[in-house]
Design an enzyme around this catalytic site. Structure first.
Site, PDB file in Angstrom:
ATOM      1  N   GLY A   1       0.858  -1.176   0.000  1.00 17.96           N
ATOM      2  CA  GLY A   1       0.000   0.000   0.000  1.00 17.96           C
ATOM      3  C   GLY A   1       0.886   1.214   0.000  1.00 17.96           C
ATOM      4  N   CYS A   2       0.295   2.374  -0.183  1.00 14.83           N
ATOM      5  CA  CYS A   2       1.076   3.608  -0.200  1.00 14.83           C
ATOM      6  C   CYS A   2       1.521   3.946   1.219  1.00 14.83           C
ATOM      7  CB  CYS A   2       0.214   4.717  -0.769  1.00 14.83           C
ATOM      8  SG  CYS A   2       1.104   5.909  -1.717  1.00 14.83           S
TER       9      CYS A   2
END
Lengths: 139, 408
Positions: free
Chosen positions: A50-51
């Site tokens: 994920g970011c």
């Protein structure tokens, strides 16, 4: 116990908390309690990037049931993972494919599944279902 | 006009600062991502759609004339804002990213050939990395990265070593969005010019904090976005030296950028319209005037002092937190503080302090290579604007301590 029953159990457990802080403290302790994934399984093919936070997910088929193990570098994400694993534990691929995950919304943590959070959880849920679909043929 | 700066009074101009988040008064410390808008900007947007809406540069009717004049007035105000020598050097874009992509395309076509070199720095935003990588791949050119030191400053001697006659372009951030470092751009531009390279300044973070003077800097190009300068989203500017803008090809083809079109041959419009194909974000373009007017009526000496005070105070207070490490300790720094805290993930901290009404940014801030360099997954970043207060710094510190109690 079915997936639906286990979801009800989680919802009831969280209904005890009156404010967000108690709820998050509980989530954090769940995250801390979650057995750490085997380092050998913390490989790139198990990584959901994920970011904001990273999630590792592994799945094995044992006696027709799927056993998930997972980890995250962020503890709140890990707490939610612990709940996911609890809900899915000892379920057959068919049960997982047919399940409708409503508990996260019901316990007021839906914001963590928002795509803007980009914490890897949404992809993790998708991946869990993908494993179930893949294992279905082996049962 | 009398210049003013009184933080309590200034806050009154920004209606969003009064709202509540999760039952708490909003503490907005994510100005590096986007700044809040004064009422005058919001009113200008409404006024445009209510009274002036029409397409620009096209109609003979009154509305179109009025909208065109208002839009072109913004160009003049930006000319003044950055001290450009002529308004034809000021090109409307969608924002900083759009401006860099325009340059990578238009400058890249004839200026960069196989074996040529382009220099960026280790602290660039992805938007000042990826377009150049794409160009280098296409042209078989080489991307060079000027290294930084532990404080998060570009090492000038190393930068100098990278410069050579093959260097065609240098594109460097003025203020790092992650570290807050103010780079010695003027000196770096002069050094690049000595080898004949053109210099692009990414002013996305400096436009809201520093007085910009493109002539004093002698940069060849500059890009920035209005949404970080208290203006609307969807509009930004590219400044270029006129003689350069005149020789490079247009970026996009379409309406407004042409002089004559036949199926055999199209001739391009003059500057600045050559780079402004299609109907732009007219409302945002016009409302930009209100943002620039707002900036111009502030006493900037007082603003700088206030922002410096916020930075110093926040740095000192944050350092008192056990296990907190500031990432980016440049000598010249804008009011941006990135930090990590031992044993806790930035995401967890961000989630918990949001519950207390505090908006910060967590993650890699679109600077993944910089995070890799510091060997961290991300940071928590508090970025201040002139409307922030010391009391808000205190609220941040209280919230962080509370979060740590929960997380540790």
């Amino acid at each position: 116990m079915s997936i639906a029953e286990r979801q009800d159990e989680v919802v009831e457990e969280f209904s005890m908390f009156e404010d967000w802080m108690d709820k998050y403290e509980h989530l954090i302790s769940l995250g801390k309690e979650l057995p750490i994934i085997d380092e050998a399984k913390k490989q790139d093919n198990n990584l959901i990037k994920g970011c904001q936070s990273r999630v590792w997910l592994d799945a094995q088929l044992q006696d027709g049931k799927i056993v998930f193990t997972a980890d995250s570098d962020a503890i709140i994400t890990k707490g939610i993972i612990a709940l996911m694993i609890r809900v899915f534990t000892d379920s057959s691929p068919q049960e997982i494919i047919a399940s409708d995950l409503t508990f996260i919304d019901e316990i007021g943590l839906k914001e963590h599944l928002s795509p803007t959070r980009s914490n890897g959880l949404v992809s993790m849920i998708k991946q869990m279902k993908m494993y179930a679909i893949a294992f279905q043929t082996q049962v | 006009m009398t210049k003013v700066f009184n933080v309590a009074k200034v806050r009154e101009d920004f209606p969003i600062l009064k709202r509540e988040v999760n039952g708490k008064t909003l503490v907005y410390l994510d100005n590096g991502a986007t700044a809040q808008k004064p009422q005058t900007v919001i009113d200008a947007l409404t006024k445009y759609y209510t009274h002036e809406n029409s397409n620009i540069h096209r109609g003979v009717h009154t509305l179109s004339q009025e909208a065109t004049s208002a839009y072109e007035l913004t160009r003049e105000k930006i000319q003044g804002f950055i001290n450009a020598p002529e308004k034809e050097s000021v090109i409307f874009t969608k924002g900083t990213t759009d401006g860099i992509n325009l340059l990578a395309f238009s400058l890249g076509r004839d200026f960069v050939q196989e074996g040529d070199e382009i220099i960026i720095s280790a602290m660039e935003h992805h938007s000042n990395i990826v377009p150049w990588q794409m160009l280098c791949e296409q042209k078989k050119a080489v991307l060079k990265v000027a290294p930084i030191n532990q404080r998060g400053e570009i090492i000038l001697e190393e930068y100098k070593k990278l410069l050579n006659p093959k260097t065609k372009l240098v594109s460097i951030v003025h203020i790092s969005n992650t570290l807050g470092t103010i780079n010695p751009i003027q000196e770096m531009i002069a050094m690049a010019h000595e080898v004949g390279a053109k210099f692009i300044v990414d002013a996305a973070q400096s436009a809201p904090h520093l007085k910009i003077d493109v002539q004093a800097l002698d940069c060849d190009f500059m890009v920035f976005s209005m949404h970080k300068v208290f203006g609307p989203t969807g509009v930004g500017f590219l400044y270029g030296k006129k003689e350069l803008l005149e020789v490079i090809p247009p970026y996009q083809g379409g309406g407004d950028m042409i002089k004559t079109v036949t199926f055999e041959k199209t001739t391009y419009n003059e500057l600045p319209h050559k780079f402004e194909a299609g109907t732009p974000n007219i409302a945002a373009g016009i409302a930009t005037s209100a943002a620039i007017d707002y900036m111009n009526q502030l006493d900037w000496n007082a603003v700088h002092l206030h922002e410096k005070e916020l930075l110093d105070y926040a740095t000192a207070q944050l350092k008192l937190i056990d296990g907190l490490r500031i990432i980016g300790e440049a000598k010249e720094k804008a009011s941006v503080i990135s930090f990590v805290i031992d044993g806790v993930h930035p995401y967890d901290v961000g989630v918990i302090i949001d519950k207390m009404g505090i908006a910060v940014r967590t993650g890699h801030h679109c600077t993944q290579p910089l995070m890799d360099w510091f060997k961290i997954p991300g940071t928590i970043r508090a970025s201040f604007a002139f409307y922030n207060t010391k009391e808000e710094v205190d609220l941040l510190v209280v919230a962080l301590k509370r979060a740590l109690q929960m997380l540790r």
